[in-house]
Motif scaffolding. Sequence first.
Motif, mmCIF file in Angstrom:
data_model
loop_
_atom_site.group_PDB
_atom_site.id
_atom_site.type_symbol
_atom_site.label_atom_id
_atom_site.label_comp_id
_atom_site.label_asym_id
_atom_site.label_seq_id
_atom_site.Cartn_x
_atom_site.Cartn_y
_atom_site.Cartn_z
ATOM 1 N N THR A 228 0.244 5.385 1.025
ATOM 2 C CA THR A 228 -0.701 6.291 1.664
ATOM 3 C C THR A 228 -0.153 7.710 1.693
ATOM 4 O O THR A 228 1.006 7.935 2.049
ATOM 5 C CB THR A 228 -1.006 5.840 3.107
ATOM 6 N N SER B 242 -10.046 6.227 0.880
ATOM 7 C CA SER B 242 -9.736 7.617 1.206
ATOM 8 C C SER B 242 -10.816 8.156 2.117
ATOM 9 O O SER B 242 -11.940 7.629 2.177
ATOM 10 C CB SER B 242 -9.633 8.464 -0.062
ATOM 11 N N ARG C 228 -5.466 9.143 1.741
ATOM 12 C CA ARG C 228 -5.800 8.326 0.569
ATOM 13 C C ARG C 228 -4.787 7.191 0.486
ATOM 14 O O ARG C 228 -3.572 7.425 0.530
ATOM 15 C CB ARG C 228 -5.768 9.157 -0.710
ATOM 16 N N THR C 229 -5.289 5.965 0.386
ATOM 17 C CA THR C 229 -4.445 4.776 0.328
ATOM 18 C C THR C 229 -4.706 4.001 -0.950
ATOM 19 O O THR C 229 -5.859 3.696 -1.276
ATOM 20 C CB THR C 229 -4.699 3.852 1.537
ATOM 21 N N ARG C 230 -3.646 3.680 -1.649
ATOM 22 C CA ARG C 230 -3.711 2.809 -2.817
ATOM 23 C C ARG C 230 -3.223 1.432 -2.384
ATOM 24 O O ARG C 230 -2.077 1.265 -1.958
ATOM 25 C CB ARG C 230 -2.830 3.364 -3.934
ATOM 26 N N GLU D 67 -11.589 -2.689 -6.629
ATOM 27 C CA GLU D 67 -11.621 -2.395 -8.060
ATOM 28 C C GLU D 67 -11.820 -3.643 -8.919
ATOM 29 O O GLU D 67 -12.216 -3.545 -10.081
ATOM 30 C CB GLU D 67 -10.348 -1.652 -8.452
ATOM 31 N N ASP E 128 -6.540 -4.022 -7.473
ATOM 32 C CA ASP E 128 -6.259 -3.091 -6.401
ATOM 33 C C ASP E 128 -7.538 -2.584 -5.736
ATOM 34 O O ASP E 128 -8.646 -2.821 -6.202
ATOM 35 C CB ASP E 128 -5.469 -1.892 -6.943
ATOM 36 N N GLU F 31 -2.464 -2.432 -3.263
ATOM 37 C CA GLU F 31 -2.110 -3.212 -4.448
ATOM 38 C C GLU F 31 -1.868 -4.674 -4.102
ATOM 39 O O GLU F 31 -1.457 -5.015 -2.995
ATOM 40 C CB GLU F 31 -0.846 -2.623 -5.096
ATOM 41 N N SER G 4 0.839 -1.196 0.000
ATOM 42 C CA SER G 4 0.000 0.000 0.000
ATOM 43 C C SER G 4 0.874 1.245 0.000
ATOM 44 O O SER G 4 2.015 1.225 0.467
ATOM 45 C CB SER G 4 -0.932 0.023 1.222
ATOM 46 N N THR H 114 -8.883 1.125 -3.395
ATOM 47 C CA THR H 114 -8.571 2.492 -2.995
ATOM 48 C C THR H 114 -9.428 2.860 -1.792
ATOM 49 O O THR H 114 -10.630 2.612 -1.770
ATOM 50 C CB THR H 114 -8.840 3.484 -4.139
#
Length: 656
Positions: free
Chosen positions: A462, A511, A482-484, A546, A507, A486, A460, A509
């Motif tokens: 952030t 936020s 906001r965190t992505r 996603e 992934d 993966e 991740s 997301t």
Amino acid sequence: MKRWEVFWIVAGLMLWPVCVGSEPTKQLDEDVAVLDTMVVTAGRVEEKKSDVSSNITVVDEEEIKESGAQDLGDLLENEGFMVREYPNSLVSVSIRGFRTETHGNDLASHVLILIDGRRAGTGNLAKILMDNVERVEIVRGPGSVQYGASAMGGVVNVITKKGHGRPSAYAEGTLGSWNYYKTEAGLSGQAHQLDFSFSASTESQNDYDTADGDQYPNTGFDSKERISANAGWTFFLGNRIGVTYIRYDGEGIGSPSYLSQNDADDYVDNAIRTVDLTYDGKTRGGGLLWKLRYFDSKDKYETFDPENYGNKHKYYRDTDQNGAQAQITGEWQSTSLTAGFDWTRYEIDNTYTTGENRYDNPAVLLLAKTGLLDDHLILSLGGRHDWYEVESDDGESKEDTNWSTSFGAVYKFSAQLSVRANYAEAFMMPTADQLYMYTDYSAWGMGIWSGNPDLNAEKSRTVEFGVDYTSTTLTTGLTWFRTRYEDKIDYAYDAAEDITRYENVDDATLSGLEGTVSVDIGVWLDWPFQLAPYASFTYLSEYKDEEEDTDLQYTPEWTASYGLRLAHPESGLTARLNISTVSKQDIDDYEGTGETTLGGYTVADLTASKRLVDWERYGSLTMNAEIRNLFDESYAVVQGYPSPGRSFFVGLKYTY
């Protein structure tokens, strides 16, 4: 009114005193210096909370007492976090949409629990009681640079009490609804160079009733016993050698299943035991500090089904953990540099293995911090390299490495007002089950489940921005994050092979906004007592998987905690009304009711403490009282497991 309008109004109200000020606050800020809270979790060394670029919450000893929390789950729920609890045995917490693993598997958790700055070895908050705890520090957001795998959503550090001052002792007894009782005793203090703090407790409870008046069989427990001891010897120039021992044993803890499908005889036994040896040292001038630690712990979890298995456990998991930490910190004026080495080893044995699954994880880390512009600007930078090996019980193994980076900045406009920004990476290595399991669940209608040795570690990234304002009367803060997320590991059904296999799916997301505010009206109006309304919330504006293009399950859109604190030192009276609220969330319908969402709820708790008598030389006697679920709300934090109805507790504490 749209939900964003509501939150901008809340944010405006929280920040209004920062922007326009007020005469009482200005006057007090001129007359009284604001004391800065010191924390240790974010940077692994003691530092000012205002110098930390992450969003961090500190719950001190007084607040823990006021909350009436018995375990870490109770405390975090009072602080506005989403907590999932299977009655009395399994408790997990969610921070920013990430949570500890439901059954307490430390390595499979996305929120990391620490005891005194090292991995607790469990993610089950029911095992971590609040006896002999000095404070709890909660870092919202990634902590992999400081502590390694699993610290994706946050880090919760439970810091045990060290003895200081004149030796004192206490004994306390508590009675409550559902035939609850608890006895506790403790001793702490200093004797020359020796400091010590010790507590022991035992408690039990019968089955409870729900708010709807239904008895919920098999929700009680025979006993929960805990011993906590922390002792140290301080010698030349403030160097300290210490030992910490913690033991928790839970026996005969009811495991009832859903109320609609109640199982009246299943139960759980669980336990955790830890021993830490530490050495904290520094040079005469304090410019060089170091810490050495060796720890050993054992976590046990067993389930029993007497009707079908007799006295033999139905399932068990034993986790042996040991490891070491070594770090050294140099401090030069406004700059500090910390270099460290961590090593952790896990050996896990369970019902489905013929031997042990093993995890080895050495790591090196470097954390730097410097102050610029006359310490108005604080910059921090961190990096950590982890090597890890996962070995299954049949000898298969996977080795990999991970590099995590963090960068933060805090700018202080004044002693009261600051803004901060932070970027941090985190990861979670795959477990042995996810890599190598092969289990036939056909008898339960779930077919064959398989691991996947090609799995990548979850990762991740952030980003967060925040603003904080602190005065003698007002404390407030607002954070956007906001965190992505993966390479999320999840299971997927392969129709061609008729098998359910773990995969790195697409992934996700996450936020949202986090906010806190507390106002001490008593200080503001120069009253002889504290009267402080407070509130905190987390709002997720996005929490989407996603792969499926759906909201993440078991993830509420918002959680909040708010209430009122009262403290009158002269009379020895303290009281707290706390209200926790959680929005609805999407779930899997394991109960078979057809429901795919779990309804939101709002629950109020009231606690009070009053010193009855003070004999000065011979100690004091205090009465504690608590009403949980004050308004008898019918709710469940897990589908099909309704929580207790209104519950009363009263206790007496003698302190000498």
